[in-house]
Design a protein around this motif. Structure first.
Motif, PDB file in Angstrom:
ATOM      1  N   LYS A  60      63.269  49.490  34.241  1.00 25.49           N
ATOM      2  CA  LYS A  60      62.530  48.405  33.597  1.00 25.49           C
ATOM      3  C   LYS A  60      61.706  48.982  32.459  1.00 25.49           C
ATOM      4  O   LYS A  60      61.374  50.164  32.450  1.00 25.49           O
ATOM      5  N   THR A  61      61.379  48.141  31.513  1.00 27.84           N
ATOM      6  CA  THR A  61      60.532  48.595  30.410  1.00 27.84           C
ATOM      7  C   THR A  61      59.078  48.604  30.868  1.00 27.84           C
ATOM      8  O   THR A  61      58.712  47.920  31.833  1.00 27.84           O
ATOM      9  N   ILE A  62      58.280  49.362  30.156  1.00 27.33           N
ATOM     10  CA  ILE A  62      56.845  49.397  30.471  1.00 27.33           C
ATOM     11  C   ILE A  62      56.243  48.018  30.224  1.00 27.33           C
ATOM     12  O   ILE A  62      55.395  47.558  30.980  1.00 27.33           O
ATOM     13  N   SER A  63      56.693  47.341  29.179  1.00 29.11           N
ATOM     14  CA  SER A  63      56.190  45.988  28.889  1.00 29.11           C
ATOM     15  C   SER A  63      56.420  45.054  30.071  1.00 29.11           C
ATOM     16  O   SER A  63      55.550  44.250  30.422  1.00 29.11           O
ATOM     17  N   ASN A 127      62.410  52.535  31.296  1.00 29.50           N
ATOM     18  CA  ASN A 127      63.622  52.690  32.111  1.00 29.50           C
ATOM     19  C   ASN A 127      63.854  54.098  32.646  1.00 29.50           C
ATOM     20  O   ASN A 127      65.003  54.498  32.861  1.00 29.50           O
ATOM     21  N   PHE A 128      62.784  54.854  32.870  1.00 27.69           N
ATOM     22  CA  PHE A 128      62.945  56.226  33.336  1.00 27.69           C
ATOM     23  C   PHE A 128      61.936  56.502  34.435  1.00 27.69           C
ATOM     24  O   PHE A 128      60.755  56.225  34.282  1.00 27.69           O
ATOM     25  N   ASN A 139      65.955  56.446  23.870  1.00 23.45           N
ATOM     26  CA  ASN A 139      65.502  55.500  22.847  1.00 23.45           C
ATOM     27  C   ASN A 139      64.598  54.499  23.548  1.00 23.45           C
ATOM     28  O   ASN A 139      64.985  53.939  24.570  1.00 23.45           O
ATOM     29  N   GLY A 140      63.409  54.267  23.016  1.00 22.32           N
ATOM     30  CA  GLY A 140      62.513  53.290  23.625  1.00 22.32           C
ATOM     31  C   GLY A 140      61.064  53.647  23.396  1.00 22.32           C
ATOM     32  O   GLY A 140      60.726  54.461  22.529  1.00 22.32           O
ATOM     33  N   ASN A 141      60.195  53.022  24.192  1.00 22.88           N
ATOM     34  CA  ASN A 141      58.757  53.218  24.054  1.00 22.88           C
ATOM     35  C   ASN A 141      58.216  54.143  25.141  1.00 22.88           C
ATOM     36  O   ASN A 141      58.733  54.189  26.248  1.00 22.88           O
ATOM     37  N   VAL A 142      57.156  54.848  24.767  1.00 22.00           N
ATOM     38  CA  VAL A 142      56.492  55.795  25.657  1.00 22.00           C
ATOM     39  C   VAL A 142      55.020  55.392  25.733  1.00 22.00           C
ATOM     40  O   VAL A 142      54.405  55.088  24.713  1.00 22.00           O
TER      41      VAL A 142
END
Length: 166
Positions: A60-63, A127-128, A139-142
């Motif tokens: 899942k995304t952090i958002s 997602n990690f 690829n994505g947000n941290v």
């Protein structure tokens, strides 16, 4: 195979926009000015989300996790105190990998001064399911998860709490 990037290679990565701050007032040149040998300081965003509990973002995304766990939003533009014993999530960087980072382990670590103020900081990625590292080809947000341990901590957007290491 080269295991780490030099400061000049980190500068090229930032200049190409592979890594960008999620703090809208932090420019690429600001990020470049924060480069150290083999690492770069990372400024936090201008908002903190108080959350009910710690989490790892498996699939899942952090958002999305913030939507589920958020109890309140705290603006950090002018600075604010984060309460001890409570967990917060703040935006950090976005990664748009063009293949440059495919064979690199990207790690995060708290700056040494953070331990002196007893602030636990962990880095999580969309997602990690591990703290303080990025998977290859990410690829994505941290984001940072922050937890003041023994006293309230004053933070302001743009402050650097973590370092990016290759």
């Amino acid at each position: 195979m080269q295991l780490t990037f030099t400061d000049s290679e980190i500068k090229q990565i930032l200049s190409r926009g592979i890594i960008n701050s999620l703090n809208e007032v932090v420019s690429v040149s600001d990020l470049i000015s924060m480069i150290e040998p083999a690492s770069s300081d990372l400024p936090i965003g201008n908002i903190a989300y108080e959350i009910k509990e710690l989490f790892l973002p498996h699939n899942k995304t952090i958002s999305d996790a913030i939507k589920e766990l958020k109890t309140r939003t705290i603006p950090l533009e002018q600075g604010a105190y984060l309460q001890k014993g409570v967990h917060f999530v703040v935006p950090l960087i976005s990664v748009t990998n063009d293949g440059t980072l495919d064979d690199k382990f990207v790690k995060f670590s708290p700056k040494s001064s953070i331990g002196r103020v007893d602030l636990m900081t962990r880095t999580v990625a969309d997602n990690f399911g591990l703290y303080d590292v990025l998977p290859k080809k990410f690829n994505g947000n941290v984001w940072n998860i922050l937890s003041p341990q023994n006293f309230n901590v004053y933070l302001k957007g743009g402050m650097s709490l973590n370092q990016l290491r290759f």
